[in-house]
Design a protein around this motif. Sequence first.
Motif, PDB file in Angstrom:
ATOM      1  N   ASN A   1      50.709  59.339  41.097  1.00  0.00           N
ATOM      2  CA  ASN A   1      49.843  59.070  39.947  1.00  0.00           C
ATOM      3  C   ASN A   1      49.059  57.813  40.274  1.00  0.00           C
ATOM      4  OD1 ASN A   1      48.693  58.516  37.420  1.00  0.00           O
ATOM      5  ND2 ASN A   1      50.579  57.614  36.618  1.00  0.00           N
ATOM      6  N   SER A   2      47.795  57.977  40.647  1.00  0.00           N
ATOM      7  CA  SER A   2      47.000  56.866  41.168  1.00  0.00           C
ATOM      8  C   SER A   2      45.866  56.549  40.208  1.00  0.00           C
ATOM      9  CB  SER A   2      46.444  57.243  42.554  1.00  0.00           C
ATOM     10  OG  SER A   2      45.793  56.161  43.159  1.00  0.00           O
ATOM     11  N   THR A   3      46.016  55.472  39.455  1.00  0.00           N
ATOM     12  CA  THR A   3      44.978  55.045  38.517  1.00  0.00           C
ATOM     13  C   THR A   3      44.739  53.553  38.656  1.00  0.00           C
ATOM     14  OG1 THR A   3      46.529  54.565  36.718  1.00  0.00           O
ATOM     15  CG2 THR A   3      45.703  56.820  36.866  1.00  0.00           C
ATOM     16  N   ILE A   4      43.707  53.076  37.993  1.00  0.00           N
ATOM     17  CA  ILE A   4      43.352  51.666  38.044  1.00  0.00           C
ATOM     18  C   ILE A   4      44.374  50.847  37.263  1.00  0.00           C
ATOM     19  CG2 ILE A   4      41.931  51.469  35.949  1.00  0.00           C
ATOM     20  CD1 ILE A   4      39.769  50.184  37.888  1.00  0.00           C
ATOM     21  N   LEU A   5      44.395  49.528  37.476  1.00  0.00           N
ATOM     22  CA  LEU A   5      45.306  48.656  36.732  1.00  0.00           C
ATOM     23  C   LEU A   5      45.220  48.968  35.239  1.00  0.00           C
ATOM     24  CD1 LEU A   5      44.694  45.155  38.387  1.00  0.00           C
ATOM     25  CD2 LEU A   5      46.835  46.419  38.426  1.00  0.00           C
ATOM     26  N   PRO A   6      46.345  49.174  34.562  1.00  0.00           N
ATOM     27  CA  PRO A   6      46.309  49.612  33.155  1.00  0.00           C
ATOM     28  C   PRO A   6      45.980  48.491  32.166  1.00  0.00           C
ATOM     29  CG  PRO A   6      48.574  49.474  33.922  1.00  0.00           C
ATOM     30  CD  PRO A   6      47.710  49.197  35.115  1.00  0.00           C
ATOM     31  N   TYR A   7      44.824  47.866  32.376  1.00  0.00           N
ATOM     32  CA  TYR A   7      44.269  46.958  31.375  1.00  0.00           C
ATOM     33  C   TYR A   7      43.591  47.815  30.306  1.00  0.00           C
ATOM     34  CZ  TYR A   7      44.670  42.530  33.992  1.00  0.00           C
ATOM     35  OH  TYR A   7      45.121  41.411  34.628  1.00  0.00           O
ATOM     36  N   GLY A   8      43.971  47.649  29.062  1.00  0.00           N
ATOM     37  CA  GLY A   8      43.277  48.330  27.994  1.00  0.00           C
ATOM     38  C   GLY A   8      43.882  49.674  27.631  1.00  0.00           C
ATOM     39  N   ILE A   9      43.347  50.249  26.570  1.00  0.00           N
ATOM     40  CA  ILE A   9      43.906  51.458  25.971  1.00  0.00           C
ATOM     41  C   ILE A   9      43.632  52.694  26.811  1.00  0.00           C
ATOM     42  CG2 ILE A   9      43.769  52.974  23.952  1.00  0.00           C
ATOM     43  CD1 ILE A   9      43.104  50.341  22.373  1.00  0.00           C
ATOM     44  N   SER A  10      42.374  52.923  27.187  1.00  0.00           N
ATOM     45  CA  SER A  10      42.037  54.149  27.905  1.00  0.00           C
ATOM     46  C   SER A  10      42.739  54.228  29.254  1.00  0.00           C
ATOM     47  CB  SER A  10      40.515  54.258  28.087  1.00  0.00           C
ATOM     48  OG  SER A  10      40.009  53.131  28.788  1.00  0.00           O
TER      49      SER A  10
ATOM     50  N   PHE B   1      49.051  48.754  25.497  1.00  0.00           N
ATOM     51  CA  PHE B   1      48.451  48.674  24.163  1.00  0.00           C
ATOM     52  C   PHE B   1      48.569  47.262  23.595  1.00  0.00           C
ATOM     53  CE2 PHE B   1      49.852  52.994  24.970  1.00  0.00           C
ATOM     54  CZ  PHE B   1      48.734  53.735  24.626  1.00  0.00           C
ATOM     55  N   ARG B   2      49.725  46.668  23.758  1.00  0.00           N
ATOM     56  CA  ARG B   2      49.900  45.302  23.259  1.00  0.00           C
ATOM     57  C   ARG B   2      49.001  44.333  24.011  1.00  0.00           C
ATOM     58  NH1 ARG B   2      56.060  43.647  22.801  1.00  0.00           N
ATOM     59  NH2 ARG B   2      56.037  44.119  25.034  1.00  0.00           N
ATOM     60  N   GLY B   3      48.836  44.585  25.312  1.00  0.00           N
ATOM     61  CA  GLY B   3      47.937  43.737  26.089  1.00  0.00           C
ATOM     62  C   GLY B   3      46.497  43.877  25.646  1.00  0.00           C
ATOM     63  N   ALA B   4      46.070  45.105  25.297  1.00  0.00           N
ATOM     64  CA  ALA B   4      44.700  45.329  24.821  1.00  0.00           C
ATOM     65  C   ALA B   4      44.449  44.560  23.534  1.00  0.00           C
ATOM     66  CB  ALA B   4      44.460  46.820  24.599  1.00  0.00           C
ATOM     67  N   LEU B   5      45.436  44.579  22.643  1.00  0.00           N
ATOM     68  CA  LEU B   5      45.288  43.827  21.395  1.00  0.00           C
ATOM     69  C   LEU B   5      45.214  42.334  21.670  1.00  0.00           C
ATOM     70  CD1 LEU B   5      45.222  43.667  18.320  1.00  0.00           C
ATOM     71  CD2 LEU B   5      47.738  43.696  18.342  1.00  0.00           C
ATOM     72  N   LYS B   6      46.043  41.866  22.576  1.00  0.00           N
ATOM     73  CA  LYS B   6      46.037  40.436  22.909  1.00  0.00           C
ATOM     74  C   LYS B   6      44.671  40.010  23.447  1.00  0.00           C
ATOM     75  CE  LYS B   6      49.684  38.838  24.845  1.00  0.00           C
ATOM     76  NZ  LYS B   6      50.137  37.928  23.775  1.00  0.00           N
ATOM     77  N   VAL B   7      44.125  40.827  24.358  1.00  0.00           N
ATOM     78  CA  VAL B   7      42.814  40.503  24.932  1.00  0.00           C
ATOM     79  C   VAL B   7      41.752  40.488  23.841  1.00  0.00           C
ATOM     80  CG1 VAL B   7      40.999  41.295  26.489  1.00  0.00           C
ATOM     81  CG2 VAL B   7      43.385  41.344  27.237  1.00  0.00           C
ATOM     82  N   ALA B   8      41.771  41.491  22.975  1.00  0.00           N
ATOM     83  CA  ALA B   8      40.785  41.562  21.892  1.00  0.00           C
ATOM     84  C   ALA B   8      40.866  40.331  20.994  1.00  0.00           C
ATOM     85  CB  ALA B   8      41.005  42.827  21.064  1.00  0.00           C
ATOM     86  N   GLN B   9      42.067  39.928  20.666  1.00  0.00           N
ATOM     87  CA  GLN B   9      42.233  38.779  19.779  1.00  0.00           C
ATOM     88  C   GLN B   9      41.815  37.479  20.457  1.00  0.00           C
ATOM     89  OE1 GLN B   9      46.351  39.547  18.842  1.00  0.00           O
ATOM     90  NE2 GLN B   9      45.838  40.363  16.824  1.00  0.00           N
ATOM     91  N   CYS B  10      42.057  37.392  21.761  1.00  0.00           N
ATOM     92  CA  CYS B  10      41.619  36.201  22.495  1.00  0.00           C
ATOM     93  C   CYS B  10      40.088  36.110  22.548  1.00  0.00           C
ATOM     94  CB  CYS B  10      42.205  36.199  23.900  1.00  0.00           C
ATOM     95  SG  CYS B  10      43.952  35.797  23.960  1.00  0.00           S
ATOM     96  N   ILE B  11      39.418  37.270  22.722  1.00  0.00           N
ATOM     97  CA  ILE B  11      37.954  37.271  22.726  1.00  0.00           C
ATOM     98  C   ILE B  11      37.428  36.800  21.363  1.00  0.00           C
ATOM     99  CG2 ILE B  11      35.872  38.665  22.972  1.00  0.00           C
ATOM    100  CD1 ILE B  11      37.500  40.605  24.692  1.00  0.00           C
ATOM    101  N   LEU B  12      37.974  37.370  20.311  1.00  0.00           N
ATOM    102  CA  LEU B  12      37.510  37.014  18.966  1.00  0.00           C
ATOM    103  C   LEU B  12      37.786  35.555  18.653  1.00  0.00           C
ATOM    104  CD1 LEU B  12      38.612  40.206  16.996  1.00  0.00           C
ATOM    105  CD2 LEU B  12      36.316  39.615  17.787  1.00  0.00           C
ATOM    106  N   THR B  13      38.939  35.064  19.070  1.00  0.00           N
ATOM    107  CA  THR B  13      39.257  33.652  18.840  1.00  0.00           C
ATOM    108  C   THR B  13      38.279  32.754  19.579  1.00  0.00           C
ATOM    109  OG1 THR B  13      41.594  34.200  18.618  1.00  0.00           O
ATOM    110  CG2 THR B  13      41.052  31.896  18.978  1.00  0.00           C
TER     111      THR B  13
END
Length: 513
Positions: free
Chosen positions: A273-282, A444-456
């Motif tokens: 199973n070869s995919t990109i680093l799982p940053y984010g939801i998609s 998923f938790r990482g995606a939320l963390k990134v989103a909140q850091c951007i908004l902050t």
Amino acid sequence: MSIETTFSDSIVFHGPLSELYQLAKEGKIKTSLQGSHTRPCKFWTATKILSGIQNSVIIAHGPSGCAFGVKKAYKLTNSRNSGSPYEAVISTNIDMKGVVYGGEKELKGAIREVDNKYHPDVIFVSTSCATGIIGDNVDAVVDSLKDEVNAEIMTIHCEGFAGEYRSGFDLVFKQLVRLMEPRDPKRTAALAKSVNIVGGKMGPERTEVDTDVKELVRLVEGMGAHINSVIAGNCTLEELKNAPSVAVNCTLCLDLGYTIGKEMKETFGTPLNSTILPYGISATERWLREAAKYLGMEDEAEALIASEYGAIQQEIEDAKAQLEGKLAIVEAHDAIKALSIAHMLEKDFGMRVVIYNFHPWSTEARETSIDYLLETGMDPEVLITKGTLKFGKYESMKQTEEELLAFLGSVDPASTVYFGSSLSYPAIPVVDLNAILNRPRFGFRGALKVAQCILTSMQYSFRPRSWLTKKMVFPEQSQGLASASSLTPKWSEEAPDCTLYAAERRKGRCMMN
């Protein structure tokens, strides 16, 4: 006013990633690194992976200095992180006499001593430049002692001059496959609901930190499956022997994970199973769904995805409503991470992404990840300026900073976020994902963390920048910071969250807390 007319003289390349990729393949853009940008040698990168094998001892066949750096950087750190006893890196300590007359006698003595003193599961004999040049017959020495020592023993030909830094990673991952045992019905049945996470180059992770790999383990186990091994992240010899019999190998770092995954698939038939680093939801959803196909757990994966996304859905949708269409400048000194972050920002938040100073050399070093990104329909904008290719440490050079500021002169600071080093000082909000202490950043938790850091960061973008800290980073009469590493760890230790503002460069209250 267009970007080209404001600072066109500073531009080396500005266009889609696919165009840069094609120019590099055709030899129409320089892809070599200048001397000041060199990477670790093949010996270092090979030893980094070897240090992730639990209860193993590395014998560095060469001068003592070759062993010193890797021992301190990798083995000692990995033993401390995992809470395991110190695992030595031994040197045969070849001197001038050994270089003239050969060091095979010293190597035999070192192998016997290591086996008797440390009783390791595996002994790795890694060759240095000196012993590679003089042509010591290391393979013959190792073969002659295989029946005498109790440990498994393997030669790793990783002379620094014999390949660039990436080749050390690939070499060891391919060699580790030789320690593995073929799939058999009994073992395959026992591991039918298990996976390996492959391509880890970090060794054991800090026990007290909720790391990215631990988040992937949590998600796999949340689906009802199991982890046989993280290769090479404190994996044991027994785990390596069993590794081919799992349901599927899931890559961590796509480029490095693909190397060992492809080798295992060709040798043993283990699915990959070869995919990109799982940053984010998609990216995380695809990572889980592809794994689930081989595990026969598609329904369980969908239930997990629904549960994980449901817990953050409202906050993610609110963040996307605020971020969609905004500009994200992604610093590309770590190319694989930059590509993965770009994928997340565009796919999950609808942001326009510009990858800044993606060194043309990375088109060759990260070919697998670029292919993946283009195949999934992403072709991000890339901007390369002359400072990237200038002699000096480009991560913190004054020239690249000024070129970035010139670029930002044509955009709205209120709708732009810079993803990169906290040592950069553009007049826009800065999010340094390497400074996130309360990880993970994956899933998923990482995606939320990134989103909140951007908004902050955007919330506090009105704060004026600190002239004093700016002066520390870019001293007068200097081309850049003398030692970036002397500042960043201290800031990370004292700072409570990941967000650095375009203001006084102080940490603010993170929305996660």
